[in-house]
Structures are given as structure tokens and as C-alpha cells.
Design an enzyme around this catalytic site. Sequence first.
Site, PDB file in Angstrom:
ATOM      1  N   ARG A 109      39.131  18.861  52.781  1.00 44.82           N
ATOM      2  CA  ARG A 109      37.723  18.944  53.156  1.00 44.82           C
ATOM      3  C   ARG A 109      37.266  17.582  53.691  1.00 44.82           C
ATOM      4  O   ARG A 109      37.241  16.604  52.945  1.00 44.82           O
ATOM      5  CB  ARG A 109      36.857  19.340  51.957  1.00 44.82           C
ATOM      6  CG  ARG A 109      37.154  20.729  51.399  1.00 44.82           C
ATOM      7  CD  ARG A 109      36.742  21.822  52.369  1.00 44.82           C
ATOM      8  NE  ARG A 109      37.119  23.140  51.895  1.00 44.82           N
ATOM      9  CZ  ARG A 109      36.264  24.023  51.393  1.00 44.82           C
ATOM     10  NH1 ARG A 109      34.994  23.716  51.273  1.00 44.82           N
ATOM     11  NH2 ARG A 109      36.684  25.209  51.015  1.00 44.82           N
ATOM     12  N   GLU A 142      34.548  16.148  54.149  1.00 49.64           N
ATOM     13  CA  GLU A 142      33.141  15.942  53.816  1.00 49.64           C
ATOM     14  C   GLU A 142      32.975  14.541  53.227  1.00 49.64           C
ATOM     15  O   GLU A 142      33.649  14.185  52.262  1.00 49.64           O
ATOM     16  CB  GLU A 142      32.671  17.004  52.823  1.00 49.64           C
ATOM     17  CG  GLU A 142      32.758  18.429  53.382  1.00 49.64           C
ATOM     18  CD  GLU A 142      32.509  19.477  52.310  1.00 49.64           C
ATOM     19  OE1 GLU A 142      32.292  19.084  51.150  1.00 49.64           O
ATOM     20  OE2 GLU A 142      32.543  20.673  52.636  1.00 49.64           O
ATOM     21  N   ARG A 157      32.245  14.622  41.778  1.00 50.62           N
ATOM     22  CA  ARG A 157      32.838  15.954  41.718  1.00 50.62           C
ATOM     23  C   ARG A 157      33.494  16.406  43.018  1.00 50.62           C
ATOM     24  O   ARG A 157      33.882  17.551  43.149  1.00 50.62           O
ATOM     25  CB  ARG A 157      31.787  16.987  41.311  1.00 50.62           C
ATOM     26  CG  ARG A 157      30.515  16.937  42.105  1.00 50.62           C
ATOM     27  CD  ARG A 157      29.512  17.980  41.665  1.00 50.62           C
ATOM     28  NE  ARG A 157      29.759  19.269  42.310  1.00 50.62           N
ATOM     29  CZ  ARG A 157      29.117  20.382  41.980  1.00 50.62           C
ATOM     30  NH1 ARG A 157      28.227  20.364  40.995  1.00 50.62           N
ATOM     31  NH2 ARG A 157      29.367  21.514  42.610  1.00 50.62           N
ATOM     32  N   HIS A 158      33.605  15.491  43.999  1.00 48.90           N
ATOM     33  CA  HIS A 158      34.176  15.864  45.291  1.00 48.90           C
ATOM     34  C   HIS A 158      35.390  15.011  45.637  1.00 48.90           C
ATOM     35  O   HIS A 158      35.414  13.809  45.401  1.00 48.90           O
ATOM     36  CB  HIS A 158      33.136  15.714  46.406  1.00 48.90           C
ATOM     37  CG  HIS A 158      32.061  16.757  46.369  1.00 48.90           C
ATOM     38  ND1 HIS A 158      30.848  16.543  45.778  1.00 48.90           N
ATOM     39  CD2 HIS A 158      32.044  18.027  46.841  1.00 48.90           C
ATOM     40  CE1 HIS A 158      30.107  17.644  45.889  1.00 48.90           C
ATOM     41  NE2 HIS A 158      30.808  18.562  46.523  1.00 48.90           N
ATOM     42  N   GLU A 202      30.045  24.713  38.908  1.00 46.23           N
ATOM     43  CA  GLU A 202      30.866  25.755  39.522  1.00 46.23           C
ATOM     44  C   GLU A 202      32.342  25.369  39.536  1.00 46.23           C
ATOM     45  O   GLU A 202      32.695  24.248  39.895  1.00 46.23           O
ATOM     46  CB  GLU A 202      30.385  25.997  40.954  1.00 46.23           C
ATOM     47  CG  GLU A 202      31.256  26.931  41.759  1.00 46.23           C
ATOM     48  CD  GLU A 202      31.515  26.410  43.176  1.00 46.23           C
ATOM     49  OE1 GLU A 202      32.629  26.605  43.660  1.00 46.23           O
ATOM     50  OE2 GLU A 202      30.600  25.794  43.754  1.00 46.23           O
ATOM     51  N   SER A 237      34.422  30.055  43.488  1.00 38.91           N
ATOM     52  CA  SER A 237      33.542  30.827  44.350  1.00 38.91           C
ATOM     53  C   SER A 237      34.351  32.001  44.886  1.00 38.91           C
ATOM     54  O   SER A 237      35.466  31.811  45.387  1.00 38.91           O
ATOM     55  CB  SER A 237      33.038  29.954  45.503  1.00 38.91           C
ATOM     56  OG  SER A 237      32.131  30.664  46.296  1.00 38.91           O
ATOM     57  N   ARG A 273      38.734  20.222  39.491  1.00 38.23           N
ATOM     58  CA  ARG A 273      37.392  20.395  38.936  1.00 38.23           C
ATOM     59  C   ARG A 273      37.430  21.117  37.590  1.00 38.23           C
ATOM     60  O   ARG A 273      36.733  20.727  36.651  1.00 38.23           O
ATOM     61  CB  ARG A 273      36.490  21.155  39.910  1.00 38.23           C
ATOM     62  CG  ARG A 273      35.048  21.208  39.427  1.00 38.23           C
ATOM     63  CD  ARG A 273      34.106  21.782  40.447  1.00 38.23           C
ATOM     64  NE  ARG A 273      33.935  20.910  41.590  1.00 38.23           N
ATOM     65  CZ  ARG A 273      33.076  21.142  42.582  1.00 38.23           C
ATOM     66  NH1 ARG A 273      32.320  22.231  42.548  1.00 38.23           N
ATOM     67  NH2 ARG A 273      32.960  20.312  43.593  1.00 38.23           N
TER      68      ARG A 273
END
Length: 1047
Positions: free
Chosen positions: A461, A463, A469-470, A618, A621, A669
Site C-alpha cells: 500500500r 499510502e 497502525r499502518h 478493525e 474487511s 494488525r
Amino acid sequence: MSLKKALGKLKTGSHSNPASDDEVSSNQPAANGVTSSPVPASPKTSGIFHRASGEYKRNSGTFDRTKDGVITSPTESRTSVDQPRSSGIFHRRTDSPNRSGTFGSMASLGHHRAGSRSTHSPIRAVKEKLHIASASSSDTDVPLNRDGEPMSKNQLRKHEKAAQQEERHKETLAKEHEIEKRKKEMEEQAAQELTPEQKAKYGIVGPNTYAGEWTHAPRAHLLDFSSKDVGKEVVFRARIHHLRKMSSKFVFFVFRQQLATIQGVLAEHGDVTKYMLYWAEHLDNETVVLVKGVLQEPQSKQGEVTGASIHDVEIAVHDLHVEAAVIESLPFNVYEDEVSQKDIDDELAKNNNKEGQTRVKIADRTRWTNRVIDLRSTASQGIFRIQSGICHIFRNQLDSEGFIEIHTPKLQGGATESGASVFKVEYFGRGAFLAQSPQLAKQMSISSDFGKVYEIGAVFRAENSNTYRHLTEYTGLDLEMAIDEHYHEVLRTLDRTFKAIFTGIYERFGPEIAAVKRQYPHDDLVWLDETPIIPFAEAIKMLNDSGYRDEDGKPLDENEDMGTRDEVQLGRVIKEKLGTDYYVLDKFPVNARPFYAMPDANNPNVTNSFDIFLRGQEILSGGQRIHDAEMLLEKMEMLKVDPLSMEEYIQGFQWGCPPHGGGGIGLERILMLLLNLGNIRNASMYPRDPKSLPERAVIKQLRHPEASTMHPPWEGSDRALAGIDFQSIEKLIANYGDATNTSWLEPRTEIWRDEYTGAAVGFVPQDGFAITVGDPLCHVTQYLKTMTGFLKYIKKERNLKPLWLLVGRDAEEVLAAKFNWRTFSVVSEQRVDPAHNPALSDGDVQRKIRHAEKEGVKLLDFALGSPPSEEWKNKVDARVVDWLQNRKGRQVHLTNIRPWQDEEHRQYHIATTPDGTICAFVAMAQLSPDHGWQVKYSLDFPNAPSGSIEHIVTHALKVVAQGGATTVTFGGGASSKFTPGHNVKGTRVKVLSRAYHAIATELKLTNKTEFREKLGAVDDPSYICYPPHGLGPMAVKAILNFFEDDD
């Protein structure tokens, strides 16, 4: 009292030369100004140079210029000859005769004092003169200061402290010499006295001894030991976790083997000789050893071992062999890495913290940067065994339900999910992307009639999220399955899988969880037999009803997705109401889901999708996917997704695909939340985030290729044996240096050298500290190795406490991340781009320049390699004296005025009035290609016409710009505020911020000149760096003394 008034009270004195050359040190300076040793020195000492004793020092009276270019007083200067502190430490001197008569004869100045010495700082001169009245000239018992007068109380304290420091240094050197001597003696005695059997008890195992006879001897595991094994002989491999010498006959070890630690006792008896004990007590932590011994009951008063994970048994060591030694200094060891916040709190609670805090918690950033060491800790060993267990249980559970494991490509022709950032890569001249998930490949597998599939693989990712948490790369646990009647079939499958994971981890990984809890205390996970499945809208209502509001003070919208803050608070509400850490939110709104999510048949505003949560965050998903090709194309068109970019994906549905759904779990996570690790990077073996993989510094063309540290002049041979000198400091500054490095040419600075590369670090011993300013002189890729060697030398060989000031971002990163130092910034290099100088179009500056030109001010340039003549130098020196005598207020400085120092890398500009009087002077110092030039000195002399300094400075900038320079620094300037760097937080920030404000206010450090602002000066932060507990009152005092004095 102003400095000028203080200087007016100073008495001048006589000077004297040595009677003969015999009185001067016999070491002659080499071409680079560094004294060389007549014999090869040991690696520990050969690279250390003093520049302290023989140079003239700046006085507060009348000034003259010596051979080295320092401005000093002809009446108070003398050649001082200091004795070397120890063998292997060399002094850099300039024992040139004084230059009497430059500004008048000695007789005309009067007030001679035989044997007087210069005071090198105006501030120091003022301090000393303020105490003259209290000293009695008849008190012959009091030592004399440099002016031949009795020392004041303050001077006496400094004198005594310096003497004590010198004595401590001598004691340290003597102790080290004694240790080496003792070690050699013990080795010689052991070789003569020990039998072959006794010698075989200890030693080093050769690296190439693992291809001989294979005896299949059993190796023990520490976790298997218990009190039932007392009396059993065992052999195991472990690391030395900790070592304590209790006496000459006892050494205590803590051996570590992955998750477990055990206490070992090595006592002199039988064939375990005193020589073996002496050898063993000098082993380093983290050494890999092969241990043979007998398990015994603990001999402690408590009846158990408290300092190891195994409490009911210890090992009496009979044989000890090193299989892998530690040959490089560790930034920290595992024993230090395992200090928890609880350990620190417990220590603070003892004796009301009268003894102070000594244990330090290693910062997360430092641990991640030194990941190999951190992964050795028992907590890390537990974390990644549990991570392995999660994957194992995930596989087993899905295998038992008829799933097939697949492996999908991570190189994709298009983005796999709309709206998510992707990493673009070059693929044989055309574009490609790293897969954001295996989503599309999983769905195509269902279209290929595999029925139920899962995959464990990398997910990327792009991002730019630097949160706890990323990650930019993580491990995905993904599944996809055909649906028979209801999409909750997918949900129930995932629910069973999660519960199998939770149950399996707590049943099988007890020791691992215990090890993790010592470092990361937390409560065990709580879940219910019947997992709550809460509609999204109902969850939002539950959160709003609790009184919670968003950051704008408004209730949450049930048609909008939640943020992290909202999710965490909802987790608290559900834990309080339902008593569970694990739950499901169902029926997410359409605008919170990707284009392929199946809309609800009864409510088009929501989808057949869900998220699964753990401890309020979370972890999955999932939901039903659109399997109808026409519906999928309509949705893509609505959301402006180009169908051509996903042609292969769409084709799978056009050829017929059964209804299906699935979900994706982030391995790191779920691990972070299960064990409450606080940061997802602790759950990734080698974490990747936006700050990972920093750009490697380019090796640029050096100004002096022959003085490279990447390819030193002696490359491929032994420098000492080849008789090759180190690269000169002046050339290293021109290759790698910034403005602060030019201060290393000051006499008070000692230089440490790396024996193999020639890399240099300058430092000034000050009040028990080693103060370094500026980055190491070497390529940035060599910072870590160079700084490691220097810090080891400072601590072990000089017994000084290190402080590192005014470093750039790269050096700060090494000190913070590798050594767990605390950093902050209160100073910035003030840099300008000489090619884009806003002062050239500033009306006020140009008006002043025109005024100077009208007054007849002329500029003379002296380019690199063409310094001014002796006549011009003498004229400049005289004007510098005028300038110094006009200075007022308290002086805080890094260097003295030495305009003719390192002329090879200086460019000079002189401004004169029509009558030939010098009215302004600028010396430009050539720095590394990265840092360009420094305005080393810009002096506006008394009675100069207005605009003279603006005229000469803008002209000097224009000259270097014409030569291709893109950056020029005016040197450091104080920042208006305290800015925390790394590892500085909480109360410490407040204390340091207040202290800086007080110092900056007292010394008026933040009075930035208007002229520099008009030149477009941009602040480039410099950092103050210090080790844990390293910036107490004594350190602050040392820093202030360092900047106010030359000693």
C-alpha cells in the site's frame, strides 16, 4: 561591565621564546599540520591528535599574527610547551617565533611581566580580571594564573578540577595498561601451567570446524529444564545475556536461548582454573557460547533465581567455548533492550529515587533500526513465534473446511482496488504495479471453480501514513469462497477461523505470551461464544447515545465511515455494554466500500459487507462481491473506474461466475492488537513504512579525491607500515565538512581518527565531557561505523562523557536511531542561495551599497590559491584589533578570529576607503560540495562608511555564485524556540524548553540580523544530541563554558 571597558583594564606583559630548540617538542608537524609518530602506534591510539598547546591564542590586549594566522598579543604571547598526556596521543603545535614590532616595540607598550601567557578568550580575560582586587600580591602560596597574578578562587577551582581530570585520565590509562599486562601474563602462565585437559575446558572454537566427525551429541533446550533435572549433565548453545564478576573465584552468567534465560555459575574448582575464570569474565554480552555443565539447585538465599526466566534450577559451568564473538560495539544489548517501563518505575520507587534513575528504556525507533539485536529479545522471540502460530492455525482451520491454498502474482498490470495508492514499477520498459491485495486474483479463482481459496502473502500500500497502525508492506491472510444461500456464510467461516486462532494461541503459546507480557503488559483477550454482529447504523447510534461526538463536536453520520478515533471509542462502549473485545459490524454504507461490494437488495444505501474488530480496531474487511458482469460495469462507470484497466478481471465475470464473498486479514494488525504491542512495527519482523529505505547518499566528486575516506590513500595496505599520513583535516573539511567543522582547526580541539578510513571526529575535553560540534568528516554512509568507534574511544580510553552538538539530520538520525540518544534543535545553519539573492533587488540594501560606492569604497578580491600579501595581512590584523576592542556585551563563540588559517581553502575580500583604510573584510571558507561555502568572517570595522558591509558581503556572494556555488552558510544562529527531535518527550521537553528560553534570553541569542533575512537566509536545523541521562546541570555548564572559553 562591557567587554571594551574590561579590556581597557588589562595589563600587557612580556613574552619569551624558548632558550633553545631543545625546549620545544621534538615532534615536527607533517605537511597537513598533524604531528606524526616516529613508530607505528596501536589502533586504539594512533588516530588521536591534540591541537592544543603550541599555537598562539587570542588575547584581549594588542594583537599580532602568528605563523598559523591567529590574531594575538605580541606583548603577552609566548610559546607554550605542554607535555603529552600519554603515549599515543599527539599534540599539534606551531612553535613559531613571535613577531615583535608589528604594532610597535615591546618597550613602548610597557608593563612587562616575565613569563606571562596570553588569555585566549576576551570573556575569560574579563572573568579573571574581575577577581584581581581580591588577590593578595604577597600571597606567594597561591598558584599564578597566565598573567602571573595569584589565581582567584574561581580560577583555583578550575585549576584543581583540571588537575583532577588529568589525574583521572592518567589513572585510567594506567589501569588499562595494567589490564593488558595482566591479561598477557595470565595467558603466558596458563600456557605453561595448565594440562591439556584444563586447556580444553575453555577457548574459542574455530569457524571452520563444523565438517569433522559427527558425534550426534545431544543438545539441550533451556525451556526443558526443571528441578527434576538436578544433577544432570547438559550441553547447550546460548548467548551471554548478562555477566557479573562476584570475586576472583566466582563469575555469574545469565545465558539466553531464544525465549528462556538461565543462571550459570562458574567457580574455581578442579580443572576449572583461575585462568579460565579470568578469560570468561572478559567475554562480551551477546557472545555465542557452547556451555557444558551440571544442573543444580539455586544456591541463593531466596531458594530460587530471580534474575532469569528459569527460577528453580541453575547450571554449574564446567566447560565454556566461544562459537561467535562480538567484534563490533553494540548500540545496546538485549539485557538493556528488555528494560520495560515497569522496571524503570520500580527503580524510581526504590529509596525514593535517591540514587537516581540508571536504567533506560530503549526507544522504539532505536530498536527497529537495530532490528537484529531487538529480535534476539525474549519478547520478540515470543511475538514472532505467535505470528507463526497464527498463520499455522489459519491454514489448518481453512484446510479442515475444504479450502485450497493459492499463490497469486504481486506484479499487476493495473490497480487492484480503486482509490488506494499503488507502487508503480518499471516492467521491461512498460508500467506495472505492486498488488494492493490478492482480491481480483481470488475472485478469478472462484470464477475458475476452485470453490474455496485462501492465500498468505505480501500486500503493498503506497499510502504515506506514518501512524502506529499502518505499514506500506504487510502480510495478508485472505480467503474467498462461493456462497450457497447467504453472505453470512463467509462471515461465519471467518468467525470460526478467528476463534480457532484465539483459542490455539492461548492454549499452545503460554511461555511466549508470558515473555511478551514482561515487555508489553496487557490483559488477555475476551470474546463471547456467540459473537455480536451489530449493524453499522446501530453501532453509530450506540456511540452517539453514549455522548460521543466527532472532532467538530457533532454526532456521527450513519452513512459515513468511521475514523480510527471513532472505532476505538466504539470498542470501549461495546466492551462496557457487551463485555467483549471481539465483535462484527455489518451492513456498511455504500460510500465506505469499494466498487465491487454487493449492494443490499432492500436498502441501496448499504452493502452486504462487514468489518471484524479486535480491541476497538478493525482487523478484517469483507463481504459479498458483485458477480454479475453488467452490474459490475455499471458500478465502475458510476465511480469513474476505467473498465479497460481491468479487462482481464471483468472477463472472468462475463464468462460466468458464481456468487461469492471473502475477506482480508492484516497479520501484523491482528498480532499487534492480540498482544497489545502498541505499534504495528513491533509486529513486523522488518517493518516497512514511508520512512523505510532512505535514499543512499550519492558519492559526489570530491574537491580532494586523494583525501577520500571511501578510498583512503593507503587502501589495500597497512597505513602505519606504509608510512602514509592520515588525510589532512583541512582537506577533509573541503571534502565532507560544514561550517561547524572549521572550528576543528582551533588549537583546543583534539582529533580522533579512524585507523582504517582516516575519518575524523573533533572534540574538546571540557569539565569531564567530550564536546563535539559538527558531523564526522567522512562520507555519510560511514557515519555509523565512525561514530561507533569514536564513542567507544571517548568512553573507554578517555573516560569522558560524550556530548554532540550542532549536527545535521543524517548524524542526528544515527545518534537517535542507533544509540538511543535524545536530540533537539535550538540552532540552525543560516543558508542562502548566492545565485538567487533577494538582497540584489532590496531597495534598502541597494541604497546602502550605493552610499558606500559614493563614499569611494573599493573592493579587492583574493581568489583561492592567491592569498593577500603580508602587507595586506598586517593591515587587516590591525583593523581586527580595532574591531575586537569595540565589541560589547557577553561573547558566545565557537572559534577565535584566525583569518589566515587554512589559506588553501579561503577566499578573501577587502573593502577600503579612498585613503587606503580598510573598512570591511570578508573571508569565505570553502566547504564540501554539498555545503558550498561559509561566510567565515564578515567584519565591519569601526568608522566604516555606511553600507560597506552590505557592499562587500553581497559582492562575495556574487563571486562564489559565479563559480557555481548553490549554497552559502553564515554559520549557526539560535532558533526562536526549542524543537524536540527524537526520544525527547513529556516533562523533559518542558524542562529543556524552559532552560533554553532562559539561556537564550540572557545571552540574547535570538537577535537575528535584519541583513541576513534580506539575503534570504533559510534555517537548516542543527541538533543537540546527548545520551540518556546525559544532559544534567554539569553538562549544561560544560556546554556554556565551551562556548565562552577556548580552553
